[in-house]
Design a protein around this motif. Structure first.
Motif, PDB file in Angstrom:
ATOM      1  N   ARG A   1       9.319   1.879  -0.301  1.00  0.00           N
ATOM      2  CA  ARG A   1       8.667   1.220   0.718  1.00  0.00           C
ATOM      3  C   ARG A   1       7.534   0.640   0.195  1.00  0.00           C
ATOM      4  N   VAL A   2       7.058  -0.557   0.669  1.00  0.00           N
ATOM      5  CA  VAL A   2       5.949  -1.322   0.151  1.00  0.00           C
ATOM      6  C   VAL A   2       5.180  -1.945   1.566  1.00  0.00           C
TER       7      VAL A   2
ATOM      8  N   TYR B   1       0.844  -1.603  -7.613  1.00  0.00           N
ATOM      9  CA  TYR B   1       0.930  -2.805  -6.882  1.00  0.00           C
ATOM     10  C   TYR B   1       2.224  -3.374  -7.641  1.00  0.00           C
ATOM     11  N   VAL B   2       3.154  -4.048  -6.821  1.00  0.00           N
ATOM     12  CA  VAL B   2       4.386  -4.723  -7.471  1.00  0.00           C
ATOM     13  C   VAL B   2       4.163  -6.225  -6.892  1.00  0.00           C
ATOM     14  N   THR B   3       5.189  -7.095  -7.170  1.00  0.00           N
ATOM     15  CA  THR B   3       5.263  -8.370  -6.845  1.00  0.00           C
ATOM     16  C   THR B   3       6.710  -8.592  -6.270  1.00  0.00           C
ATOM     17  N   VAL B   4       6.558  -9.511  -5.024  1.00  0.00           N
ATOM     18  CA  VAL B   4       7.543  -9.501  -4.254  1.00  0.00           C
ATOM     19  C   VAL B   4       8.488 -10.670  -5.058  1.00  0.00           C
TER      20      VAL B   4
ATOM     21  N   ARG C   1       1.675  -3.136  -2.213  1.00  0.00           N
ATOM     22  CA  ARG C   1       1.368  -1.686  -2.606  1.00  0.00           C
ATOM     23  C   ARG C   1       2.567  -0.834  -2.207  1.00  0.00           C
ATOM     24  N   VAL C   2       2.775  -0.088  -3.144  1.00  0.00           N
ATOM     25  CA  VAL C   2       4.038   0.937  -3.001  1.00  0.00           C
ATOM     26  C   VAL C   2       3.178   1.921  -2.145  1.00  0.00           C
ATOM     27  N   VAL C   3       4.015   2.221  -1.012  1.00  0.00           N
ATOM     28  CA  VAL C   3       3.672   3.337  -0.107  1.00  0.00           C
ATOM     29  C   VAL C   3       4.490   4.456  -0.086  1.00  0.00           C
TER      30      VAL C   3
ATOM     31  N   ALA D   1      15.123  -3.573  -9.176  1.00  0.00           N
ATOM     32  CA  ALA D   1      16.142  -3.335 -10.063  1.00  0.00           C
ATOM     33  C   ALA D   1      15.863  -2.710 -11.348  1.00  0.00           C
ATOM     34  N   ALA D   2      14.750  -2.490 -11.562  1.00  0.00           N
ATOM     35  CA  ALA D   2      14.439  -1.891 -13.022  1.00  0.00           C
ATOM     36  C   ALA D   2      12.975  -1.420 -13.046  1.00  0.00           C
ATOM     37  N   GLY D   3      12.574  -0.171 -13.532  1.00  0.00           N
ATOM     38  CA  GLY D   3      11.225   0.140 -13.544  1.00  0.00           C
ATOM     39  C   GLY D   3      11.085   1.535 -12.453  1.00  0.00           C
ATOM     40  N   ASP D   4       9.766   1.765 -12.567  1.00  0.00           N
ATOM     41  CA  ASP D   4       9.389   2.754 -11.499  1.00  0.00           C
ATOM     42  C   ASP D   4       8.072   2.313 -11.272  1.00  0.00           C
ATOM     43  N   ALA D   5       7.649   2.545  -9.842  1.00  0.00           N
ATOM     44  CA  ALA D   5       6.216   2.192  -9.483  1.00  0.00           C
ATOM     45  C   ALA D   5       5.961   3.693  -8.445  1.00  0.00           C
TER      46      ALA D   5
END
Length: 155
Positions: free
Chosen positions: A114-115, A136-139, A103-105, A127-131
Motif C-alpha cells: 500500500r502507498v 518513496y516510489v513512483t506511480v 510513500r510506502v505505508v 513488478a520488481a524490487g522492494d520498498a
C-alpha cells in the motif's frame, strides 16, 4: 408567421435578440460550446440593427453567418491552447497519479503493498524490487484502484 414578419419589419433587433437568447438557453442546457458563438453573433446583429443599420434580412443573415464562422474559428483555436486534448481529464483521478511520488505505508509482499499519494492510501503492485515503509516510489500506471509503482526513476 405574419406576426414575426410584422415584428421584424418594425424592429428587427427583437428577432435577432430572441434568436440569440434561444441559442444561449440551448447552450446553457447542453454545454456543447458550439451554440455560444452563434448566440453571440445573433447579439451582434441585434445591436447592429438596433443602432439603425437596416440592410434587410438577407444581408443580416450573411453578417450573422460570417460572424458565427469567424468567432467559432477563433474560439476553437483559443480553446485548444487553453484546454489541450492531451491533458489528463480532471475527473480521472487515477490517470493524474501517474508520475507522482508515493510513500510506502505497508511493506510489499509478493509484489503487493500500500502507498499514500494525493491524500489517500492505495493498493499498489511492484513488478520488481522492494520498498520498505517510509520509502518513496513512483506511480507508473493505474489499473482501476490498483497503482503500479516502481523504485528509482526519480523516486
Amino acid at each position: 408567421m405574419q406576426t414575426i414578419a410584422d415584428i421584424y419589419a418594425a424592429q428587427p433587433y427583437w428577432i435577432w435578440l430572441a434568436v440569440g437568447v434561444i441559442l444561449l438557453a440551448i447552450e446553457a442546457a447542453f454545454t456543447t460550446e458550439w451554440l455560444l458563438w452563434p448566440a453571440v453573433a445573433a447579439g451582434v446583429v441585434a445591436v447592429l440593427t438596433a443602432v439603425g443599420l437596416d440592410f434587410g434580412p438577407g444581408f443580416e443573415l450573411a453578417v450573422f453567418s460570417l460572424i458565427t464562422v469567424v468567432l467559432t474559428l477563433v474560439a476553437r483555436r483559443f480553446v485548444q491552447r487553453v484546454n489541450p486534448a492531451a491533458a489528463p481529464d480532471v475527473n480521472d483521478r487515477e490517470s493524474r497519479l501517474v508520475g507522482q511520488q508515493a510513500r510506502v505505508v505497508q511493506p510489499f509482499e509478493n509484489g503487493r503493498g500500500r502507498v499514500f499519494v494525493s491524500g489517500a492510501e492505495w493498493q499498489a503492485e511492484m513488478a520488481a524490487g522492494d520498498a520498505p515503509v517510509g520509502d518513496y516510489v513512483t506511480v507508473t500506471a493505474a489499473e482501476g484502484s490498483v497503482l503500479k509503482v516502481a523504485t528509482g526513476a526519480g523516486a
